[in-house]
Design a protein around this motif. Sequence first.
Motif, PDB file in Angstrom:
ATOM      1  N   GLY A 135      -5.174  -2.860   8.197  1.00 18.62           N
ATOM      2  CA  GLY A 135      -4.080  -3.745   8.247  1.00 18.62           C
ATOM      3  C   GLY A 135      -4.728  -5.100   8.155  1.00 18.62           C
ATOM      4  O   GLY A 135      -6.110  -5.354   8.269  1.00 18.62           O
ATOM      5  N   CYS A 136      -3.992  -6.239   8.131  1.00 16.68           N
ATOM      6  CA  CYS A 136      -4.592  -7.608   7.910  1.00 16.68           C
ATOM      7  C   CYS A 136      -3.694  -8.518   8.443  1.00 16.68           C
ATOM      8  O   CYS A 136      -2.549  -8.416   8.394  1.00 16.68           O
ATOM      9  CB  CYS A 136      -4.371  -7.800   6.269  1.00 16.68           C
ATOM     10  SG  CYS A 136      -5.500  -9.317   5.751  1.00 16.68           S
ATOM     11  N   ALA A 137      -4.317  -9.651   9.009  1.00 20.52           N
ATOM     12  CA  ALA A 137      -3.744 -10.445   9.523  1.00 20.52           C
ATOM     13  C   ALA A 137      -4.308 -11.993   9.093  1.00 20.52           C
ATOM     14  O   ALA A 137      -5.557 -12.002   9.151  1.00 20.52           O
ATOM     15  CB  ALA A 137      -3.726 -10.384  11.308  1.00 20.52           C
ATOM     16  N   PRO A 138      -3.596 -12.777   8.717  1.00 25.55           N
ATOM     17  CA  PRO A 138      -2.281 -12.991   8.999  1.00 25.55           C
ATOM     18  C   PRO A 138      -1.266 -12.539   8.018  1.00 25.55           C
ATOM     19  O   PRO A 138      -0.054 -12.647   7.952  1.00 25.55           O
ATOM     20  CB  PRO A 138      -1.980 -14.712   9.018  1.00 25.55           C
ATOM     21  CG  PRO A 138      -3.121 -15.166   7.958  1.00 25.55           C
ATOM     22  CD  PRO A 138      -4.192 -14.045   8.136  1.00 25.55           C
ATOM     23  N   ALA A 139      -1.964 -11.766   6.730  1.00 20.43           N
ATOM     24  CA  ALA A 139      -1.036 -11.290   5.590  1.00 20.43           C
ATOM     25  C   ALA A 139      -0.668  -9.889   5.944  1.00 20.43           C
ATOM     26  O   ALA A 139      -1.525  -9.112   6.337  1.00 20.43           O
ATOM     27  CB  ALA A 139      -1.748 -11.446   4.215  1.00 20.43           C
ATOM     28  N   PRO A 140       0.449  -9.498   5.810  1.00 18.44           N
ATOM     29  CA  PRO A 140       1.148  -8.182   6.155  1.00 18.44           C
ATOM     30  C   PRO A 140       0.381  -7.229   4.970  1.00 18.44           C
ATOM     31  O   PRO A 140       0.377  -7.771   3.962  1.00 18.44           O
ATOM     32  CB  PRO A 140       2.596  -8.360   5.898  1.00 18.44           C
ATOM     33  CG  PRO A 140       2.912  -9.186   5.120  1.00 18.44           C
ATOM     34  CD  PRO A 140       1.784 -10.215   5.308  1.00 18.44           C
ATOM     35  N   SER A 141       0.087  -5.959   5.241  1.00 18.67           N
ATOM     36  CA  SER A 141      -0.383  -4.940   4.359  1.00 18.67           C
ATOM     37  C   SER A 141       0.390  -3.907   4.416  1.00 18.67           C
ATOM     38  O   SER A 141       0.670  -2.934   5.118  1.00 18.67           O
ATOM     39  CB  SER A 141      -1.948  -4.459   5.144  1.00 18.67           C
ATOM     40  OG  SER A 141      -2.690  -3.654   4.371  1.00 18.67           O
ATOM     41  N   MET A 142       0.646  -3.753   3.163  1.00 16.47           N
ATOM     42  CA  MET A 142       1.430  -2.558   2.719  1.00 16.47           C
ATOM     43  C   MET A 142       0.897  -1.306   2.059  1.00 16.47           C
ATOM     44  O   MET A 142       0.075  -1.793   1.162  1.00 16.47           O
ATOM     45  CB  MET A 142       2.416  -3.225   1.648  1.00 16.47           C
ATOM     46  CG  MET A 142       3.675  -1.982   1.008  1.00 16.47           C
ATOM     47  SD  MET A 142       4.583  -2.991  -0.021  1.00 16.47           S
ATOM     48  CE  MET A 142       5.095  -1.586  -1.424  1.00 16.47           C
ATOM     49  N   LYS A 143       1.048  -0.237   2.816  1.00 17.41           N
ATOM     50  CA  LYS A 143       0.085   1.020   2.430  1.00 17.41           C
ATOM     51  C   LYS A 143       0.940   2.000   1.356  1.00 17.41           C
ATOM     52  O   LYS A 143       2.244   2.300   1.838  1.00 17.41           O
ATOM     53  CB  LYS A 143      -0.310   1.788   3.760  1.00 17.41           C
ATOM     54  CG  LYS A 143      -0.974   0.857   4.775  1.00 17.41           C
ATOM     55  CD  LYS A 143      -2.393   0.671   4.090  1.00 17.41           C
ATOM     56  CE  LYS A 143      -3.354   1.885   4.126  1.00 17.41           C
ATOM     57  NZ  LYS A 143      -3.735   2.215   5.549  1.00 17.41           N
ATOM     58  N   LEU A 144       0.123   2.197   0.320  1.00 12.28           N
ATOM     59  CA  LEU A 144       0.908   3.215  -0.703  1.00 12.28           C
ATOM     60  C   LEU A 144       0.030   4.466  -0.854  1.00 12.28           C
ATOM     61  O   LEU A 144      -1.199   4.574  -1.005  1.00 12.28           O
ATOM     62  CB  LEU A 144       0.728   2.504  -2.158  1.00 12.28           C
ATOM     63  CG  LEU A 144       1.781   1.360  -2.329  1.00 12.28           C
ATOM     64  CD1 LEU A 144       1.444   0.211  -1.651  1.00 12.28           C
ATOM     65  CD2 LEU A 144       2.007   1.056  -3.645  1.00 12.28           C
TER      66      LEU A 144
END
Length: 523
Positions: free
Chosen positions: A445-454
């Motif tokens: 995951g990543c802060a402050p950018a949201p991380s979308m998992k595929l």
Amino acid sequence: MATASNASTPRAVATLQTIRLHVDDNVVIARRQLISGTRLDEEGVLLSGMIPTGHKLAVRDIAIGEPVRRYGQIIGFASQAIRTGQHVHVHNLAMGSFDRDAAAVACLDAKPIVPAEQPARFMGIVRADGRVATRNYIGILTSVNCSATVARAIADQFRRDVRPQALADYPNIDGVVALTHGAGCAVDADGEGLRVLRRTLAGYALHPNFAAVLVIGLGCETNQIAGWIEAQGLQPSTTLQTFTIQESGGTALAVQRGVDAVRGLLPDANRVERQPVAASHLMVGLQCGGSDSYSGMTANPALGAAMDRLVRHGGTAILSETPEIYGAEHLLTRRAQSRVVAGKLLDRIRWWERYCERMGADMNNNPSAGNKAGGLTTILEKSLGAVAKGGSSNLVDVVEYAQPVPAGGLVFMDTPGYDPVSATGQVAGGANLICFTTGRGSAYGCAPAPSMKLATNTALWQRQCADMDINCGGIVDGEVSVDAMGEQIFRQILRIASGEKTKSELHGYGQNEFVPWQLGAIT
């Protein structure tokens, strides 16, 4: 000397038992585990030996030293004679040098971008200076590892999972996060390592997803905060505050000072409202980790289709992980918008070759144990699948690690293949959302950018759906096309940019994944 094929974008043809990616391929991919003696009617092949799910098998005899082709491209050379129907993997497939004509083919496939007729929009947060955010955090950065404990202690006072009431009055704030690292001292004060660290920290300090930032130092480190401020052209303000532990009177007083500072920032940070903004404000970092043989057939090309849409809507896609495009760089130079851009990419490839030689490393060391278990062999095979994340848009620029990324189009950022380091550079460059494909089930995951998992395959989705946001396995299952999945991913990106939480955000990932690239000698 073999020459790379300039074949068009591969299209998977799924049958009951195997997948053929290109008419010129001499291997196909097993859709499920196949046992010895199985006859593949679609290829006229009788198997000799077990073929694991996602692994390759030969559809004709391949002589020792002969190229092995997947995607219509060379992924390696037979290290021993391979018979029709045999398993093709690390035991009989090896790297080899060949001419990929990356410079000669530069710009051949570059084409004008046709803008979308109806620009897409999302609900973003517009800062006072016009920058657009997808999240609203208060950040605590450190100049050096020595101040990490204080930074974490401050952030812990505002953790919703530990103190549910800490931010109860501030519903528009996504959280208070401490992003710490292991560097900042015992390095050359004028060296590349410190310059890269300072550039990375500045990119985060200025990131639109932070409403405000505290920067905490020890006081005696090489990476002096005053020097960092001056070198990066920053201006301390109410939203960029700095102090050191030593000047604050020690650990306890520094923690209290930080807690008080955050409390003073909360009311203003909470005064935001999302509003409709153009998708051109999106800058998406592209990552793949825990890759498998399906990555290059499902999630990566589908993400590429989503990025082609984003580019047509005026947005920015950041492709990175230089060691993981090694062997596929000719596919990117072909669509570079100028020879200057193509040359910048090849310069970074040559830098990595020299770097690995200097460090006694091998570019082919990149595929991990998990990659190989999932059916990948050489870095060539991995790279040909990884580069698909970039879609088919023109390559408009190449930047170095953590440099500001110019808005609009497909941009390449030079980073290592290690996902936390790579994504940290992308966010420092301005990425306000990360899209991360995985076939083995990476936890990230990543802060402050949201991380979308595929997820690349349905088996992973079924096993680990609590960590995944989208299942791309339907492509290989024959249920959906790459293009249709690309549209689904693009719409999900807009929803996440509008505030919908990703699975990694719900799990609390993000603070430990801030990993700046450490370059140079530690003395």
